[in-house]
Scaffold this motif. Sequence first.
Motif, PDB file in Angstrom:
ATOM      1  N   GLN A 292       0.827  -1.207   0.000  1.00 28.97           N
ATOM      2  CA  GLN A 292       0.000   0.000   0.000  1.00 28.97           C
ATOM      3  C   GLN A 292       0.860   1.255   0.000  1.00 28.97           C
ATOM      4  O   GLN A 292       0.564   2.224  -0.715  1.00 28.97           O
ATOM      5  CB  GLN A 292      -0.921  -0.009   1.224  1.00 28.97           C
ATOM      6  CG  GLN A 292      -2.029  -1.054   1.145  1.00 28.97           C
ATOM      7  CD  GLN A 292      -2.984  -0.989   2.317  1.00 28.97           C
ATOM      8  OE1 GLN A 292      -3.620   0.026   2.538  1.00 28.97           O
ATOM      9  NE2 GLN A 292      -3.071  -2.059   3.078  1.00 28.97           N
TER      10      GLN A 292
ATOM     11  N   TYR B  59       2.210   1.910  -3.531  1.00 27.74           N
ATOM     12  CA  TYR B  59       1.196   2.458  -4.435  1.00 27.74           C
ATOM     13  C   TYR B  59       0.816   3.885  -4.048  1.00 27.74           C
ATOM     14  O   TYR B  59       0.598   4.741  -4.926  1.00 27.74           O
ATOM     15  CB  TYR B  59      -0.048   1.570  -4.427  1.00 27.74           C
ATOM     16  CG  TYR B  59       0.077   0.322  -5.272  1.00 27.74           C
ATOM     17  CD1 TYR B  59       0.554   0.385  -6.577  1.00 27.74           C
ATOM     18  CD2 TYR B  59      -0.295  -0.925  -4.771  1.00 27.74           C
ATOM     19  CE1 TYR B  59       0.653  -0.756  -7.356  1.00 27.74           C
ATOM     20  CE2 TYR B  59      -0.196  -2.073  -5.543  1.00 27.74           C
ATOM     21  CZ  TYR B  59       0.281  -1.985  -6.835  1.00 27.74           C
ATOM     22  OH  TYR B  59       0.383  -3.112  -7.607  1.00 27.74           O
TER      23      TYR B  59
ATOM     24  N   LEU C 215      -3.689  -0.293  -5.642  1.00 25.58           N
ATOM     25  CA  LEU C 215      -3.941   0.023  -4.241  1.00 25.58           C
ATOM     26  C   LEU C 215      -5.280  -0.551  -3.791  1.00 25.58           C
ATOM     27  O   LEU C 215      -5.383  -1.143  -2.702  1.00 25.58           O
ATOM     28  CB  LEU C 215      -3.918   1.541  -4.043  1.00 25.58           C
ATOM     29  CG  LEU C 215      -4.220   2.044  -2.624  1.00 25.58           C
ATOM     30  CD1 LEU C 215      -3.207   1.497  -1.634  1.00 25.58           C
ATOM     31  CD2 LEU C 215      -4.237   3.578  -2.603  1.00 25.58           C
TER      32      LEU C 215
END
Length: 344
Positions: free
Chosen positions: A228, A231, A248
């Motif tokens: 995460q 991204y 994501l």
Amino acid sequence: MSQQPFSAAALRGAVDLSRLGGGNGRPGAPASAPGAAAQAASAPAGGGTGQAGDGVPGRSGALVHADDASFEAVVNASLTTPLVLVLWTPQVPESVQHLRELAQAARDKEGRFQVVGVDLAAAPGVMQALTPVLQQTFGQVTALPVVIGLVGGQPMPFYLGVQPMSQVDQLLDQFLQAAVTNGVTGRVELADADAAGGEADEDAEAELPPLHQAAYDAVERGDWTAAQQAYEQALREDAGDEQARLGLAQVQLLERTSRMDLTAVRQAAADRPTDVQAQLDAADLDVVGGHVEDAFVRLVDLVRATTGEDRDRVRTHLLGLFDVVGSSDPRVGKARSALMSALF
């Protein structure tokens, strides 16, 4: 297993080919633009991973890809060549890796069978067609990939989820013996990339941007937080990075579902149809399992049944699942229309 080869017509009794539409995706390509995990996973029908150039089973290559439009050709090809059908999704990276392992097994066995990959996001009709067979064997599909043998027009469900290749190799040997018994002994011609163990294909893959590669590597090791973060950094650097936005959303879904007890979630959703959290969790599992339309219908119905903050929570969650699947997917367009109708 019958001692006589089945015809394609015989398979219609086991696999409901009437559920297949005209196809809503290209062979081997997801219906939406994938995130990094999907981009590295999918092999378009023009090359890569030693597959046939047109994606039609029975041609050269250890691995080909099929969709709704080409699935009947898969059935026909199994009349002469043993096939191993693998139902996978970019949202489950381990299903992608297992697809590659099975393709390598086909190379190791010198083309005595061919692997046919089906991306469930791009081929929902295939899953619908196979549902009666899968329900009879497994009851419910609880993990991906779904691996099925297909020989002489007869489906032979193998297993759900990733299995150790040492055990899979034994199963494949039994499968090939059954194929010989039924007179299905065709082989596929291995392409140059197959002869090189797939190395040429790996070299030919498009190089990912550094942050996308970092996210993909993190997904591979199950580090959702790092994926995460990668991204999110990519989006900070380029707010228009659609691949990062989709990636994501996919990683966030994977993180949520990785902590779920599938049986408990399904039971809670069945017992408490108006419980918002129970229905959101079930919708997440629907999407991961390839039941995209079921997830959308579930949440649109919940929007109709809720008000105030609960309704807004469901709507926001549904929009997030639209991001996972991709705005270009026709199922998203259909669900958006249904959502607007439910809201207004």
